[in-house]
Design an enzyme around this catalytic site. Structure first.
Site, PDB file in Angstrom:
ATOM      1  N   TYR A  14      45.118  50.495  39.757  1.00  0.00           N
ATOM      2  CA  TYR A  14      43.829  50.174  39.132  1.00  0.00           C
ATOM      3  C   TYR A  14      43.668  51.100  37.930  1.00  0.00           C
ATOM      4  CZ  TYR A  14      42.382  47.373  43.171  1.00  0.00           C
ATOM      5  OH  TYR A  14      42.285  46.404  44.148  1.00  0.00           O
ATOM      6  N   PRO A  34      35.964  40.836  41.495  1.00  0.00           N
ATOM      7  CA  PRO A  34      37.218  40.988  42.254  1.00  0.00           C
ATOM      8  C   PRO A  34      37.733  42.424  42.389  1.00  0.00           C
ATOM      9  CG  PRO A  34      37.650  40.083  40.071  1.00  0.00           C
ATOM     10  CD  PRO A  34      36.161  40.151  40.209  1.00  0.00           C
ATOM     11  N   LYS A  88      37.306  42.013  47.711  1.00  0.00           N
ATOM     12  CA  LYS A  88      36.518  41.811  48.931  1.00  0.00           C
ATOM     13  C   LYS A  88      36.197  40.331  49.226  1.00  0.00           C
ATOM     14  CE  LYS A  88      36.178  45.969  50.258  1.00  0.00           C
ATOM     15  NZ  LYS A  88      37.459  46.123  50.923  1.00  0.00           N
TER      16      LYS A  88
HETATM   17  C1  PHB Z   1      45.285  40.224  43.184  1.00  0.00           C
HETATM   18  O1  PHB Z   1      46.402  40.521  43.597  1.00  0.00           O
HETATM   19  O2  PHB Z   1      45.071  39.099  42.693  1.00  0.00           O
HETATM   20  C2  PHB Z   1      44.191  41.205  43.297  1.00  0.00           C
HETATM   21  C3  PHB Z   1      44.404  42.401  43.956  1.00  0.00           C
HETATM   22  C4  PHB Z   1      43.404  43.336  44.040  1.00  0.00           C
HETATM   23  C5  PHB Z   1      42.176  43.079  43.461  1.00  0.00           C
HETATM   24  C6  PHB Z   1      41.938  41.873  42.825  1.00  0.00           C
HETATM   25  C7  PHB Z   1      42.953  40.939  42.736  1.00  0.00           C
HETATM   26  O3  PHB Z   1      41.205  44.018  43.536  1.00  0.00           O
END
Ligand code: PHB
Ligand code: APR
Length: 394
Positions: A201, A293, A297
């Site tokens: 992230y 997203p 969750k």
């Molecule tokens: C995803 O793999 O699409 C994904 C993973 C984590 C997130 C949002 C999307 O927080």
């Protein structure tokens, strides 16, 4: 036609509910506006909490997930050009998450439903819900130019944010809470090995980015983009160039690029509707709430709604008790608001908000610095990320 539960929507919520009711010997029909292929074409998040994993197992559809899903015990936070690992497993006393795409969860549920010979009516047009304030609700729809009616005991509104069920609840009985964020996520799926074995992230002054994955050979990446951007403006090359600018030097050097196999922009929204019950009609999943997203969750919350709803309906038939039905909305909403809070907070921490100026970026970096250096700070992120226990706060 007559059934016990008419389920509107064959997304993960509707399909999981159908499966759990079937296991308990309760008859349900699912009505879906789109085709099955269309439903499977939607690419969404891919992180499952333990609660969702357990529920898919309970529904008897966990086999492929356990074979192909990737167990992750941590994730990286990247800010000020450096990466720091949040060791979720250690911080939560051994809890992990499973990286397994929502598309695959949906496919497993669809296949289980088809194998059990259960009825899903795809391409059902003009679905309308009636008399849910009485003991004899009805659902009408059109298929192949003909009008049909289903009488039932309950209607489950699993029809997503744009569905007909929430829209049919009396306006005077419903309260909606909403926040729309001033940016979207541009997502790319590509058949390239993920840049890192866990998720990254990214907080960058250029905007948020996320490095995710579906398998050892398939990656999913996201970039924060202005809401005014159109997907056609973003060539694959432009996407990879911008992603690299938001990564740390090691990840930038390691990133394998390739042609996108899916590219789309999704808006970010926090939304909750209260209550989730209108007489004999219940809302579950995206029909009742949306989370941004960040933190993944959405599907997990949908799964817990469905758990509470299936338990309540089973209790109604098996124990002749309405206690579960009566407490459904309140129980779900407690969990929903906790996840809304975390998703909003994580979104606010990681994205660039131009209106907050340079001080906004500095304050985010200071908070991230606190989180990675404080066990309490890191644990708070970790316990929310893996999902609060079902009995949290009880
Ligand atoms: C995803 O793999 O699409 C994904 C993973 C984590 C997130 C949002 C999307 O927080
Ligand atoms: N009639 C019949 N079906 C409908 C109607 C209607 N009027 N309106 C919507 N639907 C169908 C949609 O076509 C869709 O297939 O309801 C389904 C709802 O599915 P989802 O939007 O996937 O919602 P849900 O099953 O609650 O899944 C929640 O999806 O967006 C993610 O983050 C979210 O992961 C979470 C999951």
């Amino acid at each position: 036609m007559r059934t016990q539960v008419a389920i509107i929507g064959a997304g993960p919520s509707g399909l999981l509910l159908g499966q759990l009711l079937h296991k308990a010997g309760i008859d349900a029909v699912i009505l879906e506006r789109q085709t099955g292929d269309y439903v499977l074409g939607r690419i969404r998040a891919g992180v499952l909490e333990q609660v969702a994993i357990d529920l898919l197992d309970e529904a008897g559809v966990g086999q492929r997930m356990h074979q192909e899903g990737l167990v992750h015990g941590g994730f990286d936070m990247l800010f000020k050009g450096e990466r720091h690992r949040i060791d979720m497993n250690k911080l939560t006393g051994g809890k992990n998450v499973m990286v397994y795409g929502q598309t695959e969860v949906t496919r497993d549920l669809m296949e289980a439903r088809a194998a059990a010979g259960l009825t899903t009516i795809y391409e059902a047009a003009n679905v309308a819900v009636h008399d849910f304030d009485s003991a004899k609700p009805r659902v009408t729809y059109e298929k192949d130019g003909k009008q049909h009616e289903i009488s039932c005991d309950f209607i489950a509104g699993c029809d997503g944010f744009h569905g007909v069920c929430r829209a049919s609840a009396p306006r005077s009985a419903i309260k909606e809470f909403e926040k729309i964020y001033p940016f979207g996520w541009l997502g790319v799926l590509s058949d390239t090995p993920p840049v890192h074995e866990e998720l990254i992230y990214v907080n960058s002054p250029r905007g948020f980015a996320l490095c995710s994955q579906r398998s050892a050979t398939r990656s999913r990446y996201y970039l924060q983009v202005p809401l005014t951007d159109k997907v056609e403006q973003w060539s694959d090359q432009a996407f990879w160039d911008e992603l690299k600018l938001r990564l740390d030097p090691e990840a930038r050097a390691k990133l394998v690029t390739g042609p996108s196999i899916e590219k789309s922009i999704a808006p970010l929204r926090s939304f909750v509707t209260e209550p989730l019950r209108f007489g004999r009609m219940f809302l579950a999943g995206d029909a009742g709430h949306i989370v941004p997203p960040t933190g993944a969750k959405g599907l997990n919350l949908a799964a817990t709604d469905v758990k509470y709803l299936s338990n309540a309906i089973i209790e109604f038939y098996q124990d002749k008790s309405e206690a579960g039905i009566d407490s459904y909305s309140e129980r779900c909403l407690k969990r929903i608001w906790r996840a809304e809070r975390f998703s909003w907070w994580f979104t606010s921490l990681m994205h660039n908000f131009p209106e907050n100026g340079a001080i906004g970026q500095k304050l985010q970096e200071a908070e991230l610095d606190y989180i990675i250096h404080s066990e309490a700070g890191a644990r708070s992120v970790a316990e929310n990320y893996v999902g609060l226990p079902l009995d949290f706060g009880q």
